[in-house]
Write a protein that holds these residues in place. Structure first.
Motif, mmCIF file in Angstrom:
data_model
loop_
_atom_site.group_PDB
_atom_site.id
_atom_site.type_symbol
_atom_site.label_atom_id
_atom_site.label_comp_id
_atom_site.label_asym_id
_atom_site.label_seq_id
_atom_site.Cartn_x
_atom_site.Cartn_y
_atom_site.Cartn_z
ATOM 1 N N ARG A 148 4.736 -1.805 5.438
ATOM 2 C CA ARG A 148 5.094 -3.129 5.957
ATOM 3 C C ARG A 148 6.516 -3.124 6.502
ATOM 4 N N THR A 149 7.409 -2.445 5.791
ATOM 5 C CA THR A 149 8.799 -2.347 6.262
ATOM 6 C C THR A 149 8.871 -1.604 7.593
ATOM 7 N N ASP A 150 8.104 -0.502 7.696
ATOM 8 C CA ASP A 150 8.102 0.281 8.934
ATOM 9 C C ASP A 150 7.488 -0.513 10.094
ATOM 10 N N LEU A 151 6.381 -1.212 9.827
ATOM 11 C CA LEU A 151 5.722 -1.998 10.881
ATOM 12 C C LEU A 151 6.585 -3.179 11.317
ATOM 13 N N LYS A 205 -8.288 -8.040 7.893
ATOM 14 C CA LYS A 205 -9.422 -7.258 7.391
ATOM 15 C C LYS A 205 -9.058 -6.542 6.085
ATOM 16 N N LEU A 206 -7.839 -6.004 6.018
ATOM 17 C CA LEU A 206 -7.390 -5.364 4.778
ATOM 18 C C LEU A 206 -7.359 -6.369 3.641
ATOM 19 N N ARG A 207 -6.823 -7.562 3.905
ATOM 20 C CA ARG A 207 -6.715 -8.594 2.859
ATOM 21 C C ARG A 207 -8.103 -9.007 2.366
ATOM 22 N N ARG A 208 -9.076 -9.126 3.303
ATOM 23 C CA ARG A 208 -10.432 -9.512 2.888
ATOM 24 C C ARG A 208 -11.038 -8.461 1.955
ATOM 25 N N ASN A 209 -10.698 -7.201 2.175
ATOM 26 C CA ASN A 209 -11.197 -6.110 1.335
ATOM 27 C C ASN A 209 -10.280 -5.825 0.142
ATOM 28 N N GLU A 210 -9.360 -6.771 -0.086
ATOM 29 C CA GLU A 210 -8.413 -6.697 -1.203
ATOM 30 C C GLU A 210 -7.519 -5.457 -1.125
ATOM 31 N N PHE A 211 -7.108 -5.145 0.120
ATOM 32 C CA PHE A 211 -6.125 -4.079 0.343
ATOM 33 C C PHE A 211 -4.941 -4.686 1.071
ATOM 34 N N ARG A 212 -3.821 -3.976 1.049
ATOM 35 C CA ARG A 212 -2.636 -4.350 1.822
ATOM 36 C C ARG A 212 -1.976 -3.077 2.317
ATOM 37 N N PHE A 213 -1.206 -3.214 3.407
ATOM 38 C CA PHE A 213 -0.325 -2.116 3.757
ATOM 39 C C PHE A 213 0.658 -1.937 2.605
ATOM 40 N N THR A 214 1.051 -0.707 2.355
ATOM 41 C CA THR A 214 2.047 -0.476 1.300
ATOM 42 C C THR A 214 3.363 -1.135 1.688
ATOM 43 N N GLU A 215 4.215 -1.339 0.713
ATOM 44 C CA GLU A 215 5.507 -1.970 0.998
ATOM 45 C C GLU A 215 6.303 -1.168 2.017
ATOM 46 N N ALA A 216 6.250 0.146 1.931
ATOM 47 C CA ALA A 216 6.963 0.990 2.901
ATOM 48 C C ALA A 216 6.361 0.844 4.303
#
Length: 560
Positions: A468-471, A455-466
């Protein structure tokens, strides 16, 4: 001869046979319940090694007291795809040997103690509080019923001596010539086919032989025919099954037909060999209440059955591979997939609750493996720079598969519980229903994790790099915990809560740290609201995965 004597004989014979068969069932149910986990694990270890597979067939049949149950189970296993034809062939050969244990039980000279044994064990069965004592009592009660039923049938058969027309009819069946042997074998085959139990025919044969109504050679020929008649059960069970399952049933028929054919060619030498082995004179009469009886024929009949099946097994053992190839040529594989269900569960396996519960357990273990794969796939998808539609579709498909597997397992276990399952088996079945539900819930939350990212990608968003590392780090912690719990289920580890407590606490502590860190980042106002919502939802989903895995651990430990 008046009609009242005939009616009395028929009633006694029918009643004795009914008690005998009920006793066989109680023996089977009692032994299966006592054997418990040992039998379940034994069934799960069948390999392609023909000697080991044959040994498993012998042991399982000795425990369940029926080659028909074992062979029908084998057809079910082959039909569901969890047993190869080469494995099934070995188990079927072993089942033929294992079924001869019934004859040796009857050799025990405890016929007159059958009724007291039945009575005392019934009291224990009714009033014992521990399940194990009750199941041992059920087994002893079954033995008592077998011997009491046999005594009733013997008494019924003794009245035939007072009926010249009946005695003359039995005298027509004699195994003195080759044609006579074939005729007696045919009678044994037809009788076993009609009553669907070789044990019943064995009981009738022993009753007639001990009363002197038929000779030992005639009884031996009848027993050989029973080996052919008993194949009808597995053959009927194979109707409508896969090609491989029908091959297994056909092997059972061929195995017994060929065996009976070669033994009838040397029948007269064979029965003399059996008499020499047991070292008793089967024609020696023993007077009981003024009537001549022939008790030595029981051991001779048991030896006839055992030696024949052992020799036939040894004869076929070197030709297992050629036999499998022959069956594959007789019944060629179909060009399309025959299996219509996702699981390897088959209603034929319900004939033996212990085997059925082990099979459903294997399906639940597969569900756990699927959940672990989904966690790995989600981690890969989340870290990828660009979407991977194929892997995402595979993840969604796996979740749908686990939904369907849960439905099939629940249906199978419900059918199992509606039958005559032991208390221990019923408890295990109820645990399995919960385990299947927990694994399916885990798959739902893993799919949700992927939905948040997509859903984030469809709205042209992403989790931040930090983030993504934490997740990713949290994903690995959750994967480790689920994997440890799943391994505990595989290994029957009752200490699972203690062994996995450290992993459980690490996930809880890590989520607390990430939530606190995220709130601090929110205060700085650097994270878009949609990303914040997705991140918190992901943390909650991981916690729910941990919770369901914890429920599985508690179920394994029998704490809930």
């Amino acid at each position: 001869m008046d009609s009242s004597t005939l009616i009395k004989m028929v009633f006694e014979l029918a009643g004795g046979l009914g008690i005998f068969l009920l006793g066989m069932k109680h023996m089977s149910d009692g032994m299966q319940a006592v054997a418990g986990n040992s039998l379940r694990r034994l069934i799960g270890t069948v390999t392609n090694h023909r000697l080991f597979a044959t040994t498993v067939g012998v042991v399982v049949t000795c425990i369940v007291q029926s080659s028909s149950i074992t062979t029908v189970m084998v057809v079910g296993f082959v039909n569901s795809g969890v047993m190869e034809l080469s494995q099934a062939v070995g188990v079927i050969m072993g089942a033929n040997v294992g079924t001869t244990i019934t004859g040796w039980i009857l050799v025990l000279k405890v016929g007159k103690y059958g009724l007291p044994l039945l009575g005392f064990s019934a009291f224990i069965y009714l009033f014992a509080r521990r399940d194990r004592w009750r199941y041992w009592a059920m087994f002893a009660m079954g033995i008592g019923m077998v011997f009491f039923g046999l005594e009733v049938m013997k008494d019924a058969c003794s009245t035939i001596k007072d009926m010249p027309s009946f005695e003359a009819w039995f005298a027509r069946f004699s195994a003195d010539t080759y044609l006579g042997v074939l005729k007696c074998a045919m009678v044994g085959c037809v009788l076993t086919t009609l009553v669907q139990s070789s044990s019943a025919t064995l009981g009738i044969t022993i009753s007639l032989a001990t009363q002197g109504l038929i000779s030992y050679p005639t009884a031996a020929a009848l027993i050989l025919g029973e080996n052919i008649g008993t194949t009808i059960t597995a053959f009927l069970a194979s109707l409508g099954t896969t090609t491989n399952a029908r091959r297994a049933a056909y092997f059972h028929v061929i195995f017994n037909l060929v065996g009976v054919f070669w033994i009838t060619l040397i029948f007269q030498w064979y029965i003399r060999l059996i008499q020499a082995i047991i070292g008793v004179d089967v024609s020696q009469a023993v007077m009981v209440d003024g009537n001549a009886t022939y008790p030595h024929t029981v051991a001779a009949i048991a030896a006839t059955h055992s030696v024949f099946n052992v020799c036939n097994m040894l004869l076929f053992m070197p030709f297992v591979t050629p036999m499998v190839r022959l069956l594959e040529r007789i019944l060629p594989s179909l060009p399309y997939k025959e299996k219509s269900r996702l699981t390897d569960l088959d209603i034929r396996i319900l004939e033996s609750p212990l085997m059925a519960i082990e099979q459903s357990r294997k399906e639940i273990l597969k569900m756990g493996d699927g959940c672990l794969k989904m966690l790995e796939w989600h981690r890969t998808l989340m870290l990828a720079d660009s979407p991977d539609p194929k892997l995402a579709e595979r993840l969604k498909h796996r979740e749908k598969v686990l939904d369907s597997v849960q439905d099939e397992v629940a249906e199978f276990i419900t059918n199992l519980l509606s039958g005559n399952a032991s208390h221990a088996t019923a408890e295990e079945a109820r645990r399995q229903i919960r385990l299947a539900d927990e694994y399916e819930s885990i798959s739902d939350y893993i799919l949700n994790l992927d939905k948040f990212d997509r859903k984030l990608r469809r709205n042209e968003f992403r989790f931040t790099e930090a983030q993504r590392t934490d997740l990713e780090a949290l994903n690995r912690l959750v994967y480790t915990y689920v994997s440890e719990v799943h391994q505990a289920l595989t290994n029957y580890n009752p200490n699972v809560l203690k062994d996995t407590d450290a992993s459980n606490k690490r996930i809880r502590d890590q989520v607390k740290i990430l939530r606190r860190k995220h709130l601090e980042e929110l205060s700085a106002g650097t994270i878009p609201p949609v990303v914040s919502v997705a991140f918190m939802a992901s943390l909650n989903a991981y916690i729910r995965v941990r919770d369901h895995a914890c429920n599985i651990a508690e179920t394994i430990a029998n704490q809930k």
